[in-house]
Design an enzyme around this catalytic site. Structure first.
Site, PDB file in Angstrom:
ATOM      1  N   HIS A  55      -4.682  -4.721  -1.939  1.00 44.66           N
ATOM      2  CA  HIS A  55      -5.989  -4.412  -1.482  1.00 44.66           C
ATOM      3  C   HIS A  55      -7.185  -3.351  -2.449  1.00 44.66           C
ATOM      4  O   HIS A  55      -6.905  -3.764  -3.993  1.00 44.66           O
ATOM      5  CB  HIS A  55      -5.722  -2.751  -0.020  1.00 44.66           C
ATOM      6  CG  HIS A  55      -5.273  -1.450  -1.341  1.00 44.66           C
ATOM      7  ND1 HIS A  55      -4.769  -1.058  -1.453  1.00 44.66           N
ATOM      8  CD2 HIS A  55      -6.913  -0.910  -2.109  1.00 44.66           C
ATOM      9  CE1 HIS A  55      -4.092  -0.157  -1.875  1.00 44.66           C
ATOM     10  NE2 HIS A  55      -5.282   0.807  -2.138  1.00 44.66           N
TER      11      HIS A  55
HETATM   12  P1  TYD Z   1      -1.672   2.239   0.720  1.00 41.44           P
HETATM   13  O1  TYD Z   1      -2.463   3.164  -0.083  1.00 41.44           O
HETATM   14  O2  TYD Z   1      -1.455   0.300   1.251  1.00 41.44           O
HETATM   15  O3  TYD Z   1      -0.893   2.311  -0.657  1.00 41.44           O
HETATM   16  P2  TYD Z   1      -0.131   1.390  -1.859  1.00 41.44           P
HETATM   17  O4  TYD Z   1      -1.834   1.034  -1.953  1.00 41.44           O
HETATM   18  O5  TYD Z   1       0.311   1.767  -2.556  1.00 41.44           O
HETATM   19  O6  TYD Z   1       0.599   0.066  -1.295  1.00 41.44           O
HETATM   20  O7  TYD Z   1      -0.976   3.614   1.541  1.00 41.44           O
HETATM   21  C1  TYD Z   1       0.373   3.360   2.291  1.00 41.44           C
HETATM   22  C2  TYD Z   1       0.178   4.239   3.215  1.00 41.44           C
HETATM   23  O8  TYD Z   1      -0.217   5.534   3.437  1.00 41.44           O
HETATM   24  C3  TYD Z   1      -1.098   3.911   3.961  1.00 41.44           C
HETATM   25  O9  TYD Z   1       0.070   4.005   5.314  1.00 41.44           O
HETATM   26  C4  TYD Z   1      -1.546   5.166   4.345  1.00 41.44           C
HETATM   27  C5  TYD Z   1      -0.592   5.892   4.328  1.00 41.44           C
HETATM   28  N1  TYD Z   1      -1.779   7.288   2.904  1.00 41.44           N
HETATM   29  C6  TYD Z   1      -2.157   7.910   3.046  1.00 41.44           C
HETATM   30  O10 TYD Z   1      -1.691   8.895   4.081  1.00 41.44           O
HETATM   31  N2  TYD Z   1      -2.625   8.779   1.903  1.00 41.44           N
HETATM   32  C7  TYD Z   1      -3.211   8.302   0.712  1.00 41.44           C
HETATM   33  O11 TYD Z   1      -3.553   9.865  -0.105  1.00 41.44           O
HETATM   34  C8  TYD Z   1      -2.719   7.471   0.840  1.00 41.44           C
HETATM   35  C9  TYD Z   1      -2.526   6.542  -0.476  1.00 41.44           C
HETATM   36  C10 TYD Z   1      -2.121   6.531   1.195  1.00 41.44           C
END
Ligand code: TYD
Length: 137
Positions: A55
């Site tokens: 992302h």
């Molecule tokens: P995501 O940002 O997609 O993780 P990564 O980039 O590490 O793969 O987030 C994964 C899940 O966690 C998504 O459902 C959103 C949630 N999340 C939160 O609730 N709070 C946060 O601060 C972050 C970074 C993610």
């Protein structure tokens, strides 16, 4: 965020206080890093071969730190790509807004510590690469 490139994503050397009993790194808002930290989160228990990220963000600045172990950050601004290996707790990778990122090659026991300039906001994400590319072009 439109103009930001992978070359705006730089390694920041963090202070390291060494002692014979181990090292300590402290990160102070605005002096050791160029933004105020609104949120800290960390990735851990990452299975072998897993990939994270996939992302980009509209406004968020982040600093990624390999608090333990190692992993790769693959950065993409829509034109150029850059792969950065993080493997030292006293080095952080600053990722500016408008950069698609994938995290991979996590070593066993790796911890990715993230310092973030904003609180969590699902609306700040680009999760569709095509839409990201449209905005960057
Ligand atoms: P995501 O940002 O997609 O993780 P990564 O980039 O590490 O793969 O987030 C994964 C899940 O966690 C998504 O459902 C959103 C949630 N999340 C939160 O609730 N709070 C946060 O601060 C972050 C970074 C993610």
């Amino acid at each position: 965020m439109k103009q930001n490139s992978v070359y705006d994503c730089q390694i920041i050397k963090l202070p390291k206080i060494h002692s014979d009993a181990g090292n300590l790194t402290a990160v102070n808002n605005s002096s050791d890093i160029p933004f105020d930290i609104q949120r800290v989160y960390y990735l851990y228990d990452i299975p072998s071969g897993a990939e994270r990220g996939g992302h980009a963000h509209r406004n968020l600045h982040q600093i990624l730190i390999a608090a333990s172990g190692a992993f790769n950050a693959v950065l993409d601004d829509g034109e150029n790509k850059k792969i950065v290996t993080l493997n030292r707790p006293d080095y952080g990778l600053m990722i500016v807004p408008g950069i698609w990122r994938e995290l991979n090659e996590f070593s066993s026991g790796a911890i990715c510590l993230v310092l973030a300039s904003e609180k969590y906001d699902a609306e700040d994400y680009f999760r569709d690469y095509e839409i990201f590319m449209d905005v960057k072009s």
